[in-house]
Design a protein around this motif. Structure first.
Motif, PDB file in Angstrom:
ATOM      1  N   ARG A   1     -42.788 -28.859  28.825  1.00  0.00           N
ATOM      2  CA  ARG A   1     -42.258 -27.931  27.821  1.00  0.00           C
ATOM      3  C   ARG A   1     -40.828 -28.284  27.430  1.00  0.00           C
TER       4      ARG A   1
ATOM      5  N   GLY B   1     -43.258 -21.050  19.177  1.00  0.00           N
ATOM      6  CA  GLY B   1     -44.307 -20.819  20.172  1.00  0.00           C
ATOM      7  C   GLY B   1     -44.420 -21.897  21.221  1.00  0.00           C
TER       8      GLY B   1
ATOM      9  N   ASP C   1     -43.236 -22.363  24.119  1.00  0.00           N
ATOM     10  CA  ASP C   1     -43.403 -21.980  25.521  1.00  0.00           C
ATOM     11  C   ASP C   1     -44.840 -21.618  25.876  1.00  0.00           C
ATOM     12  N   ARG C   2     -45.645 -21.338  24.880  1.00  0.00           N
ATOM     13  CA  ARG C   2     -47.056 -21.032  25.132  1.00  0.00           C
ATOM     14  C   ARG C   2     -47.995 -21.998  24.394  1.00  0.00           C
TER      15      ARG C   2
ATOM     16  N   PRO D   1     -50.426 -24.788  23.907  1.00  0.00           N
ATOM     17  CA  PRO D   1     -51.297 -25.631  24.739  1.00  0.00           C
ATOM     18  C   PRO D   1     -51.176 -27.101  24.332  1.00  0.00           C
TER      19      PRO D   1
END
Length: 161
Positions: A63, A116, A118-119, A121
């Motif tokens: 990340r 987005g 951090d989330r 995929p």
């Protein structure tokens, strides 16, 4: 997702498995040295994003690397777009509004991905890498050439004053 699986998924997108996802090609040059340098830097930054996907040691590292690479790409693209848009306006390029909309859409997509991150995929990050690849091939190699005639004419007139 492990490194080898990620490489195989990315490989399906363009047939390449190496450190550079997008190879700099002279066809990207438009003949304006400052803009050509910026385009080459954008290709390098997109490759940094791609490489950050491959350096998937652990979720936290992944990340951080992806976020860092995307942030650099976004910041540089903003500067580049401003420079191009100034040239288009100065040369009275008829397609300015359309071109600006393309720049704005790219920026919004990048901002959405960044917001987005951090989330995000890995599969979506890979899709985004494919988006960057396609965007460079269509935008730099085609769209940016559309404003060249107006810019060349403007520069000729300016040189003759």
């Amino acid at each position: 997702m492990c490194y080898t699986v990620l490489k195989e998924v990315i490989k399906m997108g363009n047939g390449l498995v190496n450190d550079d996802y997008i190879k700099w090609d002279p066809k990207y040059k438009i003949g304006i040295p400052a803009i050509d340098e910026q385009h080459e830097t954008l290709v390098r930054l997109c490759n940094e994003f791609y490489q950050s996907l491959l350096k998937n040691n652990n979720a936290e590292n992944y990340r951080m690397l992806v976020k860092w690479a995307l942030e650099r790409c976004l910041n540089y693209a903003a500067t580049h777009f401003q420079d191009e848009e100034k040239l288009m306006l100065a040369s009275n390029f008829d397609g300015y509004k359309k071109h600006k909309k393309i720049h704005d859409a790219f920026t919004e997509k990048c901002k959405d991905i960044y917001a987005g991150i951090d989330r995000l995929p890995a599969s979506e990050a890979i899709k985004f890498a494919h988006f960057l690849y396609d965007w460079i091939h269509t935008h730099i190699a085609y769209e940016d050439r559309l404003y060249l005639p107006a810019l060349v004419e403007f520069l000729k007139k300016k040189a003759n004053k």
